[in-house]
Design an enzyme around this catalytic site. Structure first.
Site, PDB file in Angstrom:
ATOM      1  CD  GLU A  56       0.032 -26.898  28.071  1.00 19.16           C
ATOM      2  OE1 GLU A  56       0.363 -25.734  28.416  1.00 19.16           O
ATOM      3  OE2 GLU A  56       0.676 -27.905  28.388  1.00 19.16           O
ATOM      4  CE  LYS A 113       4.193 -29.329  27.554  1.00 23.45           C
ATOM      5  NZ  LYS A 113       3.457 -28.610  28.638  1.00 23.45           N
ATOM      6  CB  CYS A 155       3.190 -25.253  27.128  1.00 24.35           C
ATOM      7  SG  CYS A 155       3.268 -23.976  28.430  1.00 24.35           S
TER       8      CYS A 155
END
Lengths: 266, 266
Positions: free
Chosen positions: A39, A111, A144
Site C-alpha cells: 500500500e 480504498k 490493507c
C-alpha cells in the site's frame, strides 16, 4: 500454471522518484505474471498533513502509472500496487490501488475502509468491488484494513475472483496475516498479501509495519511467507482455476451452501 | 461480570438417557450463568439412516428440554446445547440448538448450513438469526459448520449479540478454532465454541472430533481453551458489555466503518 507473487520492501517517505527507481530495479529481476506491491508504496504511509498528502498524490493515469506501464508492457506483467491518488477535478485524495498490465493501466480501486489518520487525509473510496479478468486469472483488489470486513472479500469472490491482490501497510502484529488467511479459506480463493516492513518516524509519530507478506491457497495452505522484517520477493506457481472449486467436502460447496435469504446484513 | 463457559465431553451414540444423566451430573458441579454444550450432544452425531435420526430425534419442547429445564430453573442457569429435533407435524428433523434458562425453554435455532451427511438426514433450518436478551447478556446461537459463513455471525453481531454460543462437532483439525477466533475478532464479540471430542465408528464410517473448545474475547484474546481430547469444563468471568465497543483503534469502529452500500453480497 501461472507465477504470482509479492515484493515486500520499505519505501522511503516522500521520495516518490527514489521509490519508483527501487521498484523498477526489483522488477527487472522478477519473473512473474502477477506481482503485488504494498500500500502507498511510492510515497510511504505516515503523512502528517493534508497538504503533504495533496502534494505527494498524483492523478491516475499520471507520472507513476506512465512510468510503470513501460515496464509492465515490456515484461508482460500484471502489477498491483498501492499509491496516493489525487482527483484533479474534485482535488480529493484517495488511498488507491492500481492494476497495470501488458496493455497499460487497467483499473483503479479506491480504498473504502480508512484506518486511523487516513481518515484525516483521504476521502473514503466509493469504487464498487470489481473483478478483472486478465485472461490468465480473475483478480480483485483490496487495500490493507479492507481485510477486516468479510463482506469486501466476499463481494469479490462471489463475482468470481480467483485471486485477491492485497497491498498493505499492516501494523497490528499477526492480525492481518491471520485475517487474510481465513478470508482465503472461507472464500476458497488465492490471496496475495503484499505488506511493507520497517518503521516510519515523522513529527513525533511512529509506526512499525509487520511485513510477513504471504500467499495463501484456496484450501488454506500457506504457499509463501516473508519474514516480518527485510526485503522479500516470493513467487509461486498456481493454477488459478483451483479457486473455482468451492468444495470443502464432497458434499459441501461453500457457495452453494450459503443461505443469503437468511443473512440480512446490508 | 458474569461467568460463561463450556462443557466439552463425548456423548455415547444413541444413548440419550445416559447422555442426559452425564450432562446432569456435570451441571451439578458447575457454577456459571451461561454454559454451552456440543452439537447433537444427547444423541451423538454419526447417524447411518433417516429412520435412526427420526427415532432418536425429539419434539421441542419434549422430554429432553423438560428434563434440562428442571436443572436450569434450580441453578438459575442459561444452557445452550445442540440436539436432534423432530417436528411432529411435518415429521422433518432438524439439527437444532436450544436455549433453556431460569424460566424454562426460551428458543430453538435450526442449523441452516448442513455438513456432509447431515444433508441426507436433516432439513436445512430456516429460523432467522436472532439475538436473545438474557438480561445478563445478549446472545446468539450458531451450530458447527455455520461458522464457515461470515454472514451468519455478522447477522447476529449486527443485531447486538455480545456472545455467540456455538455447539459443535468439528472434524477438520484446527480449522474451526481458527475460523471462530477470527469471527470473534471481526465482530468484536465473545465466542464460546463448545466442541465434542472422541471418535465415533458406526457401520464402517468413522469420525474423530477435534475438541479444543475455546472462549475468545472481542479483542481476540483466547480466554480459555480445552485440549483436543478429554472432558473439560472451563468457565471465565467476562463483562458482556465489552462486546458493545466495536473500536479497534481510537478512530476505527468496526461497525461504523462498514460500507454496506458497496457490498452487494445477498
Amino acid at each position: 500454471m501461472i507465477k504470482i507473487g509479492f515484493y515486500q520492501f520499505c519505501p522511503t517517505f516522500g521520495e516518490v522518484r527514489a521509490n519508483l527507481h527501487k521498484i523498477a530495479e526489483a522488477l527487472e529481476k522478477i519473473e512473474a505474471e502477477i506481482l503485488v506491491l504494498p500500500e502507498l508504496c511510492t510515497t510511504g504511509y505516515l503523512f502528517t498533513s493534508p497538504d503533504e498528502v495533496s502534494e505527494l498524490s498524483e492523478p491516475i493515469p499520471g507520472p507513476t502509472t506512465h512510468f510503470l506501464e513501460k515496464i509492465t508492457r515490456r515484461k508482460n506483467l500484471w502489477l498491483v500496487l498501492g499509491m496516493a491518488e489525487r482527483d484533479e477535478i474534485s482535488k480529493r485524495c484517495y488511498n488507491s490501488a492500481v492494476l497495470i498490465g501488458p496493455d497499460g493501466l487497467k483499473a483503479v480501486y479506491r480504498k473504502p475502509h480508512l484506518f486511523l489518520e487516513e481518515k484525516l487525509y483521504f476521502t473514503p473510496g466509493n469504487t464498487p468491488f470489481r473483478v478483472y479478468d486478465l485472461g490468465i486469472a480473475k483478480i480483485g483488489m483490496l487495500v490493507c484494513y479492507d481485510h477486516f470486513f468479510p463482506e469486501a472479500a466476499r463481494a469479490l469472490a462471489l463475482q468470481g475472483a480467483q485471486i485477491i491482490c492485497h497491498p498493505s501497510n499492516l501494523v497490528l502484529p499477526g492480525r492481518g496475516q491471520q485475517l487474510t488467511h481465513v478470508r482465503a479459506i472461507e472464500n476458497r480463493i488465492f490471496w496475495v498479501l503484499a505488506n511493507r516492513y520497517g518503521t516510519e518516524e515523522r513529527e513525533g509519530k511512529k509506526l512499525t509495519y509487520t511485513g510477513a507478506s504471504q500467499i495463501v491457497a484456496p484450501n488454506g495452505e500457506l504457499l509463501a511467507q516473508a519474514e516480518p522484517d527485510g526485503e522479500s520477493v516470493q513467487i509461486v506457481k498456481i493454477s488459478s482455476a483451483q479457486a473455482d472449486d468451492k468444495r470443502v467436502t464432497a458434499m459441501n460447496d461453500l457457495f452453494q451452501d450459503r443461505r443469503p435469504e437468511l443473512y440480512n446484513i446490508a
